[in-house]
Write an enzyme that holds these catalytic residues in place. Structure first.
Site, PDB file in Angstrom:
ATOM      1  N   HIS A  11      45.620  40.976 104.640  1.00  0.00           N
ATOM      2  CA  HIS A  11      46.361  41.253 103.402  1.00  0.00           C
ATOM      3  C   HIS A  11      47.743  40.619 103.424  1.00  0.00           C
ATOM      4  O   HIS A  11      48.390  40.470 102.398  1.00  0.00           O
ATOM      5  CB  HIS A  11      46.529  42.762 103.204  1.00  0.00           C
ATOM      6  N   HIS A  57      56.600  42.418 107.128  1.00  0.00           N
ATOM      7  CA  HIS A  57      55.515  41.575 106.596  1.00  0.00           C
ATOM      8  C   HIS A  57      55.982  40.876 105.334  1.00  0.00           C
ATOM      9  O   HIS A  57      57.012  41.242 104.757  1.00  0.00           O
ATOM     10  CB  HIS A  57      54.256  42.422 106.348  1.00  0.00           C
ATOM     11  N   HIS A 105      55.233  39.045 101.390  1.00  0.00           N
ATOM     12  CA  HIS A 105      54.438  38.928 100.163  1.00  0.00           C
ATOM     13  C   HIS A 105      54.792  37.596  99.508  1.00  0.00           C
ATOM     14  O   HIS A 105      55.966  37.282  99.339  1.00  0.00           O
ATOM     15  CB  HIS A 105      54.762  40.060  99.184  1.00  0.00           C
ATOM     16  N   HIS A 133      59.304  42.502 103.686  1.00  0.00           N
ATOM     17  CA  HIS A 133      59.468  43.956 103.766  1.00  0.00           C
ATOM     18  C   HIS A 133      59.689  44.375 105.212  1.00  0.00           C
ATOM     19  O   HIS A 133      58.854  44.086 106.071  1.00  0.00           O
ATOM     20  CB  HIS A 133      58.234  44.673 103.202  1.00  0.00           C
ATOM     21  N   THR A 176      53.291  49.542  98.489  1.00  0.00           N
ATOM     22  CA  THR A 176      52.725  48.661  97.443  1.00  0.00           C
ATOM     23  C   THR A 176      51.295  48.245  97.774  1.00  0.00           C
ATOM     24  O   THR A 176      50.739  47.368  97.121  1.00  0.00           O
ATOM     25  CB  THR A 176      53.595  47.411  97.229  1.00  0.00           C
ATOM     26  N   THR A 177      50.710  48.881  98.805  1.00  0.00           N
ATOM     27  CA  THR A 177      49.298  48.644  99.143  1.00  0.00           C
ATOM     28  C   THR A 177      48.594  50.004  99.218  1.00  0.00           C
ATOM     29  O   THR A 177      49.258  51.018  99.447  1.00  0.00           O
ATOM     30  CB  THR A 177      49.180  47.941 100.513  1.00  0.00           C
TER      31      THR A 177
HETATM   32 ZN    ZN Z   1      54.995  45.073 101.555  1.00  0.00          ZN
END
Ligand code: ZN
Ligand code: NAG
Ligand code: NAG
Ligand code: NAG
Length: 300
Positions: A86, A114, A116, A133, A217-218
């Site tokens: 992801h 991580h 995005h 993030h 947000t996941t």
């Molecule tokens: Zn994130």
């Protein structure tokens, strides 16, 4: 006896629903198609403090929330980069990296970082190329999964990267590791060759940021997050962004991995400005007056 049966069924219901939750967070979700964000279930669908959001700068509430204090962010750590299907995630080993201040009432430990691509938070409708993030959990909960079940158990610092003609040299070691894991589908990890200094992934000006209450947000989109979005942006070149956009997963190439912005509802977004008070003009006049007196005394 009745009471005990009731307790037992409640426990059973809680266990079943947490099995379902962990099932969804275990990875059968994607950023496009049938299992895409529109079809994420549970709190993702029904919540009322979901993330990311679009930040309308004119609607933000200016305040001095207190500086964010980044402890041991300047240490050099051995880092591991993981392609988790992801995102690309970095974990550090060694003494904990810690976040306090900014109005937080507890101590938060850095769990992982991580990326995005494109950015998840938009500012006045503008989406940047990349968002980092830095995910922290409230130390009193011991780990991130327990913390994510508590009101403000998680705090995430978000750093936006805008597109630039020049490479961002600080990203070189991460991108080199990314190339190594980009073809490996499903939980592949590699050690980052150079030591990771988390501070190098933060902007120089850390005196201004936006803060609001939101969610992961996941999936499962737990509503446990105090968000800090740094005002100053870092940069990334098109060529560097391409490395992120060519990461492979079980569902093919991960061209983008941002969740669409969510309704802000009646939430407030604070804009932290160091030294800001709503009565600043008076303070400024006083300051000017004192300076003039001091100047007068020095001259005489
Ligand atoms: Zn994130
Ligand atoms: C996961 O997704 C695949 C394909 O999108 C689907 O066929 C499968 O049933 C899903 N698995 C579960 C356990 O929901
Ligand atoms: C959500 O899932 C349903 C049922 O599987 C499907 O019909 C629909 O197309 C999905 N939505 C999107 C946006 O793909
Ligand atoms: C988190 O802590 C709880 C309670 O101490 C423990 O039961 C659980 O296994 C831990 N989870 C992880 C992922 O470490």
């Amino acid at each position: 006896m009745k009471m005990r049966e009731l307790d037992f069924s409640i426990i059973l219901i809680i266990s079943i629903s947490s099995i379902c939750l962990s099932h969804q967070s275990s990875g059968n979700w994607t950023y496009s198609g049938e299992h895409g964000p529109e079809n994420w279930s549970g709190v993702c669908k029904n919540g009322n403090r979901q993330s990311p959001i679009n930040i309308v700068t004119d609607d933000t509430v200016k305040a001095d929330l207190g500086s964010l204090i980044f402890t041991r962010y300047d240490f050099a750590y051995t880092g591991t980069l993981t392609n988790n299907g992801h995102s690309l995630q970095i974990t550090l080993s060694g003494v904990p990296v810690v976040l306090t201040g900014g109005g937080l009432t507890s101590t938060y430990v850095l769990e992982q970082m991580h990326f995005h691509w494109g950015a998840e938070h938009t500012i006045d409708g503008v989406r940047d190329a990349l968002e980092l993030h830095l995910v922290h959990y409230d130390k009193q909960y011991g780990n991130v999964s327990i913390a994510s079940q508590s009101h403000n158990g998680i705090s995430v610092v978000a750093v936006l990267f805008k597109l630039s003609d020049d490479d961002n040299e600080k990203l070189y070691p991460i991108l080199k590791a990314a190339e190594a894991v980009s073809e490996w589908v499903g939980m592949s990890s590699v050690e980052i060759q150079r030591k990771v200094i988390p501070m190098q992934l933060l902007p120089n000006d850390r005196t201004t940021f936006y803060r609001y209450e939101g969610s992961l947000t996941t999936p499962g989109c737990q509503e446990a997050v105090t968000w800090f979005i740094m005002s100053e942006k870092l940069s990334i070149s098109e060529a560097q962004l391409k490395v992120f956009k060519s990461i492979r997963t079980n569902h093919g190439v991960l061209k983008q991995n941002y969740r669409p912005t969510q309704n802000i509802g009646d939430r407030k977004v604070y804009h932290h400005l160091l030294g800001y008070t709503s009565s600043s003009p008076t303070i400024f006049v006083n300051y000017l007056f004192i300076s003039m007196i001091a100047f007068y005394i020095i001259l005489n």
